[in-house]
Motif scaffolding. Structure first.
Motif, PDB file in Angstrom:
ATOM      1  N   LEU A   1      -2.201   2.340   4.805  1.00 51.19           N
ATOM      2  CA  LEU A   1      -3.100   1.302   5.301  1.00 51.19           C
ATOM      3  C   LEU A   1      -3.580   1.686   6.699  1.00 51.19           C
ATOM      4  O   LEU A   1      -2.769   1.939   7.592  1.00 51.19           O
ATOM      5  CB  LEU A   1      -2.378  -0.041   5.334  1.00 51.19           C
ATOM      6  N   VAL A  22       0.842  -1.201   0.000  1.00 54.37           N
ATOM      7  CA  VAL A  22       0.000   0.000   0.000  1.00 54.37           C
ATOM      8  C   VAL A  22       0.877   1.250   0.000  1.00 54.37           C
ATOM      9  O   VAL A  22       0.590   2.224  -0.710  1.00 54.37           O
ATOM     10  CB  VAL A  22      -0.948  -0.013   1.216  1.00 54.37           C
ATOM     11  N   PHE A  66      -7.640   1.313   2.611  1.00 55.70           N
ATOM     12  CA  PHE A  66      -6.548   1.978   1.912  1.00 55.70           C
ATOM     13  C   PHE A  66      -7.111   2.687   0.678  1.00 55.70           C
ATOM     14  O   PHE A  66      -8.142   2.294   0.144  1.00 55.70           O
ATOM     15  CB  PHE A  66      -5.447   0.984   1.513  1.00 55.70           C
TER      16      PHE A  66
END
Length: 605
Positions: A420, A413, A434
């Protein structure tokens, strides 16, 4: 940015220096009062006005001492800059009395009083320089009230001796100001050097702490990885040894073989997860964005985990969406797969929900994965992103995973440019969230649900393969031939260029990274691209295949957008990569830009 901490340090040091002199200044000013009163005692002009002036001087001196006491008692009552300003006000009140009092000398019958008073003022001016010279505000207010009235009155007396004294006093006034400027610069340099040294020490201490933490994390990582790798290897060794026992029945052999297969699968899964983390840490994982329909990605991931969820009696709900996103579908699929795998593993009853929430964002939204599982205590919510850490698996049962999924998710992410977020409580489930960015429906070049083993995309394509391993080269040639490709193999850069000179014009060039004679695939691809450019053929896609993850050159290539596949590469992943590269090339229609074209790569990148 750098001036702020330096200025704060200068202000703090100024406050300490200014107020440190106040007790001595208290007695110095009482001495000045006594001397001035004594020299005017014989002939005191305007006694009531004189008494008021020096009474004010005495009160100001007591007020200055009171300010010093307040500073000692309540040092944090105001900012350093405000303490400095208040000290300057104290200077105005304290030095105005003796400075303006020289007016009495010009109205006295004693001819030497202006000179005597001026000598006293010069002494006070020296004190102002020593105690307040570090600060422009305090020095200026003090020195002006001490010397300027005397200079003006001496010049205005129209007396030769007093005019000479006025000139000398004016020169002294200018000189002391010049010296004060140098004094302040020296003080600032000293403070700045101290701040720099302090910041350097703090930076070194922080770097040392980071290095120690990294070393400890590395030690913990390898200890946990070694444990989790040795466990299935140990089990496989013991189970394999039992297969040689002639007394074991066929049914027991079958059961033992099944256990061996299970441990091999666990070992392979852990190995792949460790490799994924290694790729992310080494910086060779590419973010290659594509416009695609988010519901297709949801469906791909959901179809993988619906059977597992159904086997546990869980409902896997996927919220429909029409949103097109512009992101890396392969990396997003890995993120969702890891989150769904955890959700299914740690949820015993209820449901799992996957969907998109706009969250007030016009340029995108947030993908959320919700479950009704065991939840995560607040004290554990940061530790679950550490490698090999699992909240609900203190016995380190490999069947519950290895604790690498969430660390991988967080890094992926962050690699995609997002953050996240986790919201969870014990017994109330967890929500992972996310961001994703909105895409352009007109930019969609392929469906994520398209099959990769059928279709005419590879039929008739010419492919040049460069690899110094004969077995890999033979395997690639046969695989691509079964897809209908026309393949030419080359064991090094020289043979590849020879193939081009013989008229073989490839649609794709597949090249290993580590080649013979200390050459790299990047160098070979550059040479091939240049040869194609000279011959007027710049439409070939370039694809690098490697088992190396630590090379700095790979990280550079990834940053430049050159597609890189990491071994082992399955036929399906290779086929899909080539097809999407070709589709993207046809859509762009811009020769020479294919090496940096935006395209999804296989999940093993």
């Amino acid at each position: 940015m750098r001036a702020d901490p330096v200025q704060r340090a200068i202000d703090e040091d100024l406050v300490r220096v200014l107020y440190a002199q106040n007790p001595i200044a208290f007695f110095t000013h009482w001495f000045a009062i006594a001397v001035l009163v004594s020299i005017y005692w014989v002939d005191m002009p305007y006694p009531h006005l004189f008494a008021a002036c020096f009474g004010f001087y005495a009160v100001a001196n007591f007020a200055a001492l009171g300010l010093w006491l307040c500073r000692r008692r309540w040092p944090n009552a105001m900012t350093a800059r405000n303490w400095i300003r208040l000290h300057a006000v104290r200077g105005v009140l304290l030095y105005s009395a003796p400075g303006l009092a020289i007016w009495f000398a010009f109205h006295s019958r004693q001819a030497d009083l202006p000179v005597l008073h001026t000598v006293m003022l010069v002494t006070l001016a020296a004190g102002v320089f020593m105690s307040n010279g570090f600060d422009l505000l305090n020095f200026s207010t003090g020195i002006i009230f001490v010397l300027l009235p005397a200079i003006v009155l001496l010049f205005g007396s129209h007396n030769f001796d007093r005019t000479i004294l006025a000139i000398v006093l004016a020169f002294f006034f200018c000189a002391i100001n010049v010296y004060a400027i140098s004094y302040r610069k020296l003080f600032q340099r000293v403070v700045q050097a101290r701040v720099d040294q302090q910041q350097l020490a703090e930076s070194l201490a922080e770097q040392k702490h980071v290095a120690e933490e990294a070393s400890l994390a590395k030690t913990r990582f390898f200890a946990a990885a070694s444990h989790d790798l040795r466990q299935p290897l140990h089990a496989i060794g013991l189970l394999a040894a039992s297969l040689n026992d002639v007394a074991v029945t066929q049914a027991q052999h079958g059961k033992t073989a099944a256990h061996i297969v299970h441990n091999v699968e666990a070992l392979n899964q852990l190995f792949n997860q460790v490799l994924d983390l290694a790729r992310l840490e080494s910086g060779v994982t590419q973010v290659i964005r594509l416009h695609f329909r988010l519901d297709e990605l949801f469906e791909r991931v959901g179809s993988q985990y619906r059977p597992q969820a159904a086997a546990k009696g869980l409902a896997l709900r996927i919220a429909p969406t029409t949103m097109v996103v512009h992101d890396d579908p392969v990396l997003l699929e890995r993120v969702l797969s890891n989150l769904l795998s955890n959700a299914v593993r740690y949820t015993e009853e209820g449901a799992i929900w996957v969907g998109l929430r706009r969250g007030g964002r016009r340029d995108g939204g947030y993908i959320e994965v919700r479950d009704s599982g065991i939840g995560i205590p607040a004290v554990e919510q940061e530790r679950i992103f550490e490698e090999f850490y699992q909240v609900a698996n203190p016995q380190r049962d490999a069947r519950q995973g290895h604790g690498l999924g969430l660390p991988t998710v967080r890094r992926l992410v962050e690699l995609l440019g997002g953050e996240l977020r986790l919201r969870s409580a014990p017994g109330r489930g967890s929500v992972f969230r996310f961001p994703v960015r909105v895409g352009d429906p007109g930019g969609i070049v392929t469906s994520l649900s398209d099959t990769v083993v059928t279709g005419p995309s590879a039929q008739g394509r010419r492919v040049l393969c460069i690899d110094d391993d004969p077995s890999i080269l033979e395997g690639l040639t046969r695989l691509l031939g079964r897809w209908g490709c026309i393949v030419r193999g080359a064991r090094d850069e020289t043979l590849a260029l020879q193939a081009l000179s013989e008229g073989f014009v490839p649609d794709a060039v597949l090249c290993d990274f580590q080649l013979a004679n200390h050459r790299t695939g990047a160098q070979a691809l550059t040479a091939v691209r240049e040869a194609l450019r000279r011959s007027g053929h710049e439409g070939a896609v370039m694809l690098l295949i490697t088992g190396d993850m630590a090379s700095g050159e790979l990280a550079t290539l990834a940053a430049q957008g050159i597609p890189v596949l990491h071994k082992p590469v399955t036929p399906a992943r290779l086929r899909r990569t080539l097809e999407i590269l070709w589709q993207q090339a046809e859509r762009d229609g811009a020769a020479g830009n294919l090496a940096t074209a935006s395209c999804p790569l296989p999940a093993s990148r």
